[in-house]
Design a protein around this motif. Structure first.
Motif, PDB file in Angstrom:
ATOM      1  N   UNK A  32       0.855  -1.252  -0.025  1.00 40.61           N
ATOM      2  CA  UNK A  32      -0.019  -0.073   0.063  1.00 40.61           C
ATOM      3  C   UNK A  32       0.909   1.175  -0.188  1.00 40.61           C
ATOM      4  N   UNK A  33       1.975   1.164   0.724  1.00 40.85           N
ATOM      5  CA  UNK A  33       2.672   2.414   0.592  1.00 40.85           C
ATOM      6  C   UNK A  33       3.535   2.582  -0.592  1.00 40.85           C
ATOM      7  N   UNK A  34       3.912   1.554  -1.410  1.00 42.31           N
ATOM      8  CA  UNK A  34       4.343   1.692  -2.910  1.00 42.31           C
ATOM      9  C   UNK A  34       3.294   2.060  -3.682  1.00 42.31           C
ATOM     10  N   UNK A  35       2.051   1.570  -3.526  1.00 40.64           N
ATOM     11  CA  UNK A  35       1.217   1.801  -4.437  1.00 40.64           C
ATOM     12  C   UNK A  35       0.566   3.207  -4.237  1.00 40.64           C
ATOM     13  N   UNK A  36       0.395   3.734  -2.980  1.00 42.50           N
ATOM     14  CA  UNK A  36       0.103   5.115  -2.657  1.00 42.50           C
ATOM     15  C   UNK A  36       0.676   6.192  -3.480  1.00 42.50           C
ATOM     16  N   UNK A  37       2.190   5.907  -3.577  1.00 41.78           N
ATOM     17  CA  UNK A  37       2.793   7.016  -4.239  1.00 41.78           C
ATOM     18  C   UNK A  37       2.428   6.916  -5.726  1.00 41.78           C
ATOM     19  N   UNK A  38       2.119   5.553  -6.343  1.00 42.05           N
ATOM     20  CA  UNK A  38       2.011   5.620  -7.622  1.00 42.05           C
ATOM     21  C   UNK A  38       0.670   6.240  -7.973  1.00 42.05           C
ATOM     22  N   UNK A  39      -0.282   6.257  -7.021  1.00 40.42           N
ATOM     23  CA  UNK A  39      -1.663   6.869  -7.165  1.00 40.42           C
ATOM     24  C   UNK A  39      -1.560   8.282  -7.088  1.00 40.42           C
ATOM     25  N   UNK A  40      -0.715   8.762  -6.130  1.00 38.19           N
ATOM     26  CA  UNK A  40      -0.444  10.201  -6.327  1.00 38.19           C
ATOM     27  C   UNK A  40       0.115  10.903  -7.439  1.00 38.19           C
ATOM     28  N   UNK A  41       0.715   9.922  -8.097  1.00 36.28           N
ATOM     29  CA  UNK A  41       1.390  10.345  -9.538  1.00 36.28           C
ATOM     30  C   UNK A  41       0.641   9.894 -10.611  1.00 36.28           C
ATOM     31  N   UNK A  42      -0.229   9.148 -10.554  1.00 36.06           N
ATOM     32  CA  UNK A  42      -0.857   8.725 -11.581  1.00 36.06           C
ATOM     33  C   UNK A  42      -1.182   9.446 -12.836  1.00 36.06           C
ATOM     34  N   UNK A  43      -1.977  10.398 -12.589  1.00 40.05           N
ATOM     35  CA  UNK A  43      -2.293  11.314 -13.746  1.00 40.05           C
ATOM     36  C   UNK A  43      -1.228  11.989 -14.418  1.00 40.05           C
ATOM     37  N   UNK A  44      -0.120  12.146 -13.757  1.00 41.94           N
ATOM     38  CA  UNK A  44       1.124  12.827 -14.277  1.00 41.94           C
ATOM     39  C   UNK A  44       2.058  11.755 -15.065  1.00 41.94           C
ATOM     40  N   UNK A  45       1.896  10.436 -14.397  1.00 44.67           N
ATOM     41  CA  UNK A  45       2.877   9.540 -14.903  1.00 44.67           C
ATOM     42  C   UNK A  45       2.431   8.347 -15.875  1.00 44.67           C
ATOM     43  N   UNK A  46       1.142   8.201 -15.812  1.00 45.37           N
ATOM     44  CA  UNK A  46       0.688   7.124 -16.704  1.00 45.37           C
ATOM     45  C   UNK A  46       0.944   7.438 -18.156  1.00 45.37           C
ATOM     46  N   UNK A  47       0.508   8.546 -18.495  1.00 53.48           N
ATOM     47  CA  UNK A  47       0.762   8.993 -19.905  1.00 53.48           C
ATOM     48  C   UNK A  47       2.318   8.744 -20.160  1.00 53.48           C
ATOM     49  N   UNK A  48       3.212   9.240 -19.353  1.00 58.80           N
ATOM     50  CA  UNK A  48       4.649   9.264 -19.768  1.00 58.80           C
ATOM     51  C   UNK A  48       5.004   7.792 -19.799  1.00 58.80           C
ATOM     52  N   UNK A  49       4.480   6.951 -18.893  1.00 59.41           N
ATOM     53  CA  UNK A  49       4.842   5.523 -18.778  1.00 59.41           C
ATOM     54  C   UNK A  49       4.220   4.597 -20.082  1.00 59.41           C
TER      55      UNK A  49
END
Length: 185
Positions: A77-94
């Motif tokens: 959950x700690x790992x995923x929480x950071x992914x969630x916080x950045x998802x809108x910004x990072x998903x298109x990049x990834x």
């Protein structure tokens, strides 16, 4: 090169990458924006694939190696929480980089070596600690797929549901899919 200057160059690389995408990113553009010579970039990173991989690693939103909450669920959950916080910004990049790797094996190799393999080892350490604590009966075969599971959730939710991952989605995903897979040895 000082560590501060290196981070500045890598952060600039990410900024340019977000603006133009991988295919249009050039060493010249990064050098101009970072106010350095193209030779400096090549000396340090040997080319665009290694520069991008290093930039992603240096600016990643979470260092999975620093996570240790005392439980497997807490670590995930700690790992995923950071992914969630950045998802809108990072998903298109990834997603763009994932597509670029299909045509650029050097990029794929650089991303695997610099970012994916180290982060995968950190995720595997979550499982090793869970086994040592008795949370899991043994090292599950599913641990080999843990990075792919988390990556897939991040990338595919916009396609399937028209939304980026958020904390609630990832909690449900971890509780309903990831943890049961890891517990099924």
């Amino acid at each position: 090169m000082t560590p501060e200057r290196e981070l500045e160059l890598l952060t600039t690389t990410i900024e340019v990458l977000r603006e133009v995408g991988y295919d249009a990113l050039t060493m010249d553009a990064v050098a101009a924006r970072a106010r350095c010579s193209k030779a400096t970039l090549y000396r340090q990173w040997q080319g665009k694939p290694r520069l991008v991989a290093a930039a992603l690693y240096a600016t990643r939103p979470v260092d999975a190696g620093a996570i240790d909450t005392g439980t497997l669920r807490g670590d995930l959950l700690a790992f995923a929480g950071t992914l969630a916080d950045q998802a809108e910004k990072d998903t298109p990049l990834i997603a763009g980089l994932a597509h670029a790797t299909l045509a650029d094996p050097d990029l794929a190799r650089a991303l695997r070596e610099t970012l994916i393999e180290p982060e995968s080892e950190h995720l595997a350490s979550f499982v090793h600690r869970a086994v040592a604590r008795g949370e899991l009966p043994d090292r599950s075969a599913a641990v080999a797929f843990l990075p792919q599971l988390l990556f897939a959730a991040l990338i595919t939710r916009p396609l399937f549901e028209g939304a980026y991952v958020d904390a609630d989605y990832l909690v449900g995903f971890i509780d309903s899919a990831v943890l049961p897979a890891l517990r099924n040895s």
